[in-house]
Design a protein around this motif. Structure first.
Motif, PDB file in Angstrom:
ATOM      1  N   LYS A   1      42.442  50.234  35.243  1.00 12.77           N
ATOM      2  CA  LYS A   1      41.486  49.126  35.299  1.00 12.77           C
ATOM      3  C   LYS A   1      40.293  49.479  36.187  1.00 12.77           C
ATOM      4  O   LYS A   1      39.174  49.022  35.941  1.00 12.77           O
ATOM      5  CB  LYS A   1      42.176  47.862  35.811  1.00 12.77           C
ATOM      6  CG  LYS A   1      43.156  47.258  34.810  1.00 12.77           C
ATOM      7  CD  LYS A   1      43.745  45.967  35.343  1.00 12.77           C
ATOM      8  CE  LYS A   1      44.688  45.340  34.326  1.00 12.77           C
ATOM      9  NZ  LYS A   1      45.285  44.074  34.821  1.00 12.77           N
ATOM     10  N   LYS A   2      40.565  50.274  37.244  1.00  8.93           N
ATOM     11  CA  LYS A   2      39.476  50.670  38.131  1.00  8.93           C
ATOM     12  C   LYS A   2      38.440  51.494  37.381  1.00  8.93           C
ATOM     13  O   LYS A   2      37.233  51.338  37.594  1.00  8.93           O
ATOM     14  CB  LYS A   2      40.027  51.468  39.307  1.00  8.93           C
ATOM     15  CG  LYS A   2      40.697  50.629  40.385  1.00  8.93           C
ATOM     16  CD  LYS A   2      41.078  51.480  41.582  1.00  8.93           C
ATOM     17  CE  LYS A   2      41.686  50.621  42.678  1.00  8.93           C
ATOM     18  NZ  LYS A   2      42.059  51.438  43.866  1.00  8.93           N
ATOM     19  N   GLN A   3      38.894  52.379  36.487  1.00  6.32           N
ATOM     20  CA  GLN A   3      37.965  53.205  35.722  1.00  6.32           C
ATOM     21  C   GLN A   3      37.084  52.347  34.822  1.00  6.32           C
ATOM     22  O   GLN A   3      35.895  52.595  34.675  1.00  6.32           O
ATOM     23  CB  GLN A   3      38.728  54.229  34.882  1.00  6.32           C
ATOM     24  CG  GLN A   3      37.833  55.147  34.052  1.00  6.32           C
ATOM     25  CD  GLN A   3      36.843  55.921  34.897  1.00  6.32           C
ATOM     26  OE1 GLN A   3      37.227  56.666  35.798  1.00  6.32           O
ATOM     27  NE2 GLN A   3      35.560  55.759  34.623  1.00  6.32           N
TER      28      GLN A   3
ATOM     29  N   TYR B   1      34.499  50.815  37.095  1.00  2.40           N
ATOM     30  CA  TYR B   1      33.495  51.804  37.456  1.00  2.40           C
ATOM     31  C   TYR B   1      32.543  52.075  36.298  1.00  2.40           C
ATOM     32  O   TYR B   1      31.337  52.257  36.490  1.00  2.40           O
ATOM     33  CB  TYR B   1      34.161  53.117  37.868  1.00  2.40           C
ATOM     34  CG  TYR B   1      34.974  53.047  39.141  1.00  2.40           C
ATOM     35  CD1 TYR B   1      34.653  52.132  40.147  1.00  2.40           C
ATOM     36  CD2 TYR B   1      36.070  53.886  39.337  1.00  2.40           C
ATOM     37  CE1 TYR B   1      35.404  52.062  41.313  1.00  2.40           C
ATOM     38  CE2 TYR B   1      36.828  53.815  40.501  1.00  2.40           C
ATOM     39  CZ  TYR B   1      36.494  52.904  41.483  1.00  2.40           C
ATOM     40  OH  TYR B   1      37.233  52.839  42.630  1.00  2.40           O
TER      41      TYR B   1
END
Length: 405
Positions: A2-4, A7
């Motif tokens: 989810k962080k990717q 970003y």
């Protein structure tokens, strides 16, 4: 994982913010027309329309390259081409005026195209169940770029001699901005793995209804593609005319001292419209939203002559608000109709309609601006044409809606 995705969206917003420079052309229009094209507004406006046309072609090429290689590489290369185009544009003079079409127009547009649809398509893949919202966020950044860069560019032009003198320095500074932001931003943008995309689609009820993933060749065989592309050509006319001539129109209406407000108004509300109408379309439906926006465009375009004093800024803002909604909904509708897998390339082809509208609108608006000189009322036929085009776009959308049922 989810962080990717987060970003990717943030980096895409940063890249699109710099691309918003495309929407401040009216800051350059008068100075470029007088210093390079001998006062010919249509010739100067062609620079802007070439940039938008090449943006569509660059989107097709960039989309194909992103599938074959990577989105990251395409955005990085696009930033270099865009930066180089603006850098070379800073050396153009009246003796070689046509080079501005090649550098700012062709190279600038090609570089923008490499980065424009690829960032949208990549973010949509991370959030397939919220295409309207995600697309609205990203393309609103492009519109907001006009708000950010308008005062900066105005100040640079003023610092280096004013209109007709300071534009080359502004091009040179912008080239550095493009190179930095696109290069750094590209390293944070990445497509999700195939498994992630499929899980997200299957888990979402609305996405289950999505059309089969269509390749460009399969898309070309559908009447929906041609209706969508032609409707895009018709829809963008009013907004593009106002974007290219917001400042000259304000000056002609006796507001020379505050004319930059016109550029800021259309940039700010263009950005706001992209975000809000993207969210609304997730609830109202893409086609219904486009029909509403085209109706507003048709009405607002007919009011340009009637708006006097500071009311012209209100009208400019409303036209920008509607135009922004159009620009956030066409990519989402493309993904709804033809799927997300080949979205970057497919939307690049749909953007050909936008490119055609850019060329036609700039020539119509430039022609009538030349006739109008300081009597801006004589430019009114251009906006009547834009209004009629919006009505024709409504017809296209109604046919498309019936066909989808």
């Amino acid at each position: 994982m989810k962080k990717q995705g987060f970003y990717t969206v943030i980096a895409a917003v940063a890249v699109q913010l710099t691309l918003g420079v495309a929407y401040i052309w009216s800051v350059f229009q008068t100075g470029i027309a007088n210093s390079i094209f001998g006062g010919d507004n249509a010739a100067a406006g062609l620079t802007f329309s070439l940039l938008l046309t090449m943006l569509t072609i660059g989107s097709v090429i960039g989309g194909k390259l992103a599938v074959r290689y990577s989105t990251r590489s395409v955005i990085f290369i696009g930033g270099i081409i865009l930066s180089l185009g603006f850098f070379l544009a800073s050396f153009v003079t009246a003796a070689n005026a046509w080079l501005l079409w090649l550098t700012y127009g062709v190279m600038g547009g090609l570089g923008m195209g490499f980065t424009y649809s690829t960032t949208i398509a990549c973010a949509q893949k991370w959030y397939p169940h919220k295409k309207g919202l995600v697309t609205g966020i990203i393309v609103s950044a492009l519109g907001f770029g006009g708000v950010v860069f308008t005062p900066i560019v105005e100040r640079v032009i003023s610092a280096f001699g004013g209109a007709g003198m300071g534009e080359p320095k502004a091009f040179m500074i912008l080239s550095l901005v493009f190179l930095t932001v696109c290069s750094v931003g590209s390293f944070f943008i990445k497509n999700p793995p195939e498994g992630y995309l499929m899980d997200a689609v299957v888990s979402n009820t609305a996405a289950k209804k999505q059309a089969t993933e269509a390749t460009p060749s399969e898309m070309f065989k559908t009447p929906q593609f041609y209706l969508l592309t032609f409707a895009f050509l018709l829809a963008c006319m009013g907004g593009l005319m106002m974007i290219g001539f917001a400042k000259p129109i304000a000056v002609a209406k006796g507001l020379a001292s505050t004319a930059t407000i016109g550029v800021l108004a259309i940039s700010m509300f263009n950005s706001l419209g992209r975000l809000l109408w993207g969210i609304i379309s997730d609830k109202l439906g893409r086609i219904n939203t486009l029909i509403l926006l085209l109706s507003l465009t048709a009405v607002f375009s007919l009011l340009v002559n009637a708006a006097n004093g500071y009311w012209i800024y209100v009208l400019i803002a409303l036209i920008g608000f509607s135009y922004g909604g159009l620009l956030s909904n066409f990519p989402s509708l493309t993904a709804d109709l033809f799927g997300a897998k080949h979205m970057a390339t497919n939307y690049g082809f749909v953007l050909l309609g936008f490119g055609g509208g850019a060329v036609i609108s700039s020539q119509i608006a430039g022609y009538y601006k030349n006739i109008a000189a300081n009597d801006i009322n004589l430019m009114f036929p251009a906006f009547v044409i834009a209004s009629c085009c919006a009505v024709a776009g409504i017809v296209m959308m109604l046919i498309l809606k019936k066909m989808n049922k």
